[in-house]
Write an enzyme that holds these catalytic residues in place. Structure first.
Site, PDB file in Angstrom:
ATOM      1  N   VAL A   1       0.827  -1.278  -0.097  1.00  0.00           N
ATOM      2  CA  VAL A   1      -0.027  -0.055   0.015  1.00  0.00           C
ATOM      3  C   VAL A   1       0.862   1.105  -0.040  1.00  0.00           C
ATOM      4  O   VAL A   1       1.953   1.301   0.692  1.00  0.00           O
ATOM      5  CB  VAL A   1      -0.896   0.102   1.385  1.00  0.00           C
ATOM      6  CG1 VAL A   1      -2.158   1.161   1.173  1.00  0.00           C
ATOM      7  CG2 VAL A   1      -1.617  -1.123   1.552  1.00  0.00           C
ATOM      8  N   CYS A   2       0.533   2.076  -1.101  1.00  0.00           N
ATOM      9  CA  CYS A   2       1.515   3.387  -0.937  1.00  0.00           C
ATOM     10  C   CYS A   2       1.212   4.268   0.275  1.00  0.00           C
ATOM     11  O   CYS A   2       0.033   4.635   0.543  1.00  0.00           O
ATOM     12  CB  CYS A   2       1.008   4.229  -2.235  1.00  0.00           C
ATOM     13  SG  CYS A   2       1.871   5.693  -2.085  1.00  0.00           S
ATOM     14  N   ILE A   3       2.395   4.437   0.806  1.00  0.00           N
ATOM     15  CA  ILE A   3       2.015   5.043   2.486  1.00  0.00           C
ATOM     16  C   ILE A   3       1.528   6.385   2.362  1.00  0.00           C
ATOM     17  O   ILE A   3       0.783   7.037   2.923  1.00  0.00           O
ATOM     18  CB  ILE A   3       3.541   4.849   3.298  1.00  0.00           C
ATOM     19  CG1 ILE A   3       3.223   5.361   4.543  1.00  0.00           C
ATOM     20  CG2 ILE A   3       4.601   5.541   2.451  1.00  0.00           C
ATOM     21  CD1 ILE A   3       4.301   4.972   5.374  1.00  0.00           C
TER      22      ILE A   3
END
Lengths: 130, 124
Positions: A77-79
């Protein structure tokens, strides 16, 4: 072949997440390796551990977790996209002084560099979006 | 325009304007990260995405930071191939001279060649 999926649609808002999930199952059923699903843009909402859809509807979050556990698929998941949408794992919740934790393993908060890496390592990176 | 596949090349297609959604911002973020990781990145502005290149952009009333400042940094990231869909530009009554950066305008046929020339394409 080695596949990766980039998912940018929010769950329950449009078809993207459902299509990506079906594609993911088709990939592994055909004997290919699915390295990872990378969640970006509104797709990060798929990692929302507090999602509670009605029982007679597919639970997308749980479906991703099953896929990850059964087929060793990384859920990345893109932070940056996640934090601004209220999706925090324990470490980020502490860091930002938040009471709640909304992202649990096997979902992992990670950087966009992982997406670029997947695009290089895998034979196919397939995007699903609204 | 090279048509040989190079595994180090990445094409990022931007189809949304600077305001109204975060597509453009998040697409540019992906492009910058890829460039920072050593990929040779080309940007292709298509359709409404060409408005990203309009001059005199403001940050807007919605508290968004805007994307013009990011575009001005592209050169620092060695992102120098800026491609524009000529049809998208003319549909909006714009010409390449009105844009904030120097771009290469492409016909539909040339666009198809760019797409087939890239192994990895990210579309935002």
């Amino acid at each position: 072949m080695r596949y990766a999926i980039l998912l940018m649609g929010a769950p329950y808002s449009n078809q993207a997440s459902h299509s990506a999930l079906r594609f993911a199952h088709a990939v592994v059923e055909r004997g290919h390796r699915l390295e990872a699903v990378f969640f970006y843009h509104d797709g990060v909402q798929n990692a929302a551990g507090l999602a509670a859809p009605p029982q007679d509807e597919p639970h997308l979050g749980e479906a991703w977790v099953s896929l990850a556990n059964e087929h060793r698929v990384a859920l990345q998941v893109c932070i940056a996209a996640a934090l601004r949408r209220g999706l925090l794992d324990e470490r980020e919740a502490v860091r930002h002084g938040k009471d709640g934790v909304s992202v649990q393993a096997p979902f992992e908060l990670t950087g966009l560099g992982q997406l670029i890496d997947l695009g290089t390592r895998c034979d196919r990176l397939v995007t699903f979006g609204p | 325009m090279r048509e040989q596949h190079d595994d180090n090349d990445l094409l990022v297609i931007l189809r949304h304007g600077p305001h109204g959604s975060s597509w453009l911002k998040e697409g540019l973020d992906a492009a910058l990260v890829a460039a920072a990781f050593g990929r040779r990145v080309s940007l292709l502005f298509m359709g409404e995405g060409v408005t990203a290149l309009m001059t005199n952009q403001q940050t807007g009333a919605l508290g968004q930071k805007g994307t013009a400042a990011t575009l001005e940094m592209l050169e620092m990231y060695d992102i120098e191939t800026l491609l524009v869909d000529a049809q998208g530009l003319s549909c909006l009554g714009l010409s390449s001279e009105e844009l904030m950066l120097e771009v290469e305008c492409l016909s539909s046929a040339a666009l198809a060649r760019v797409l087939s020339g890239h192994r990895l394409v990210l579309t935002f």
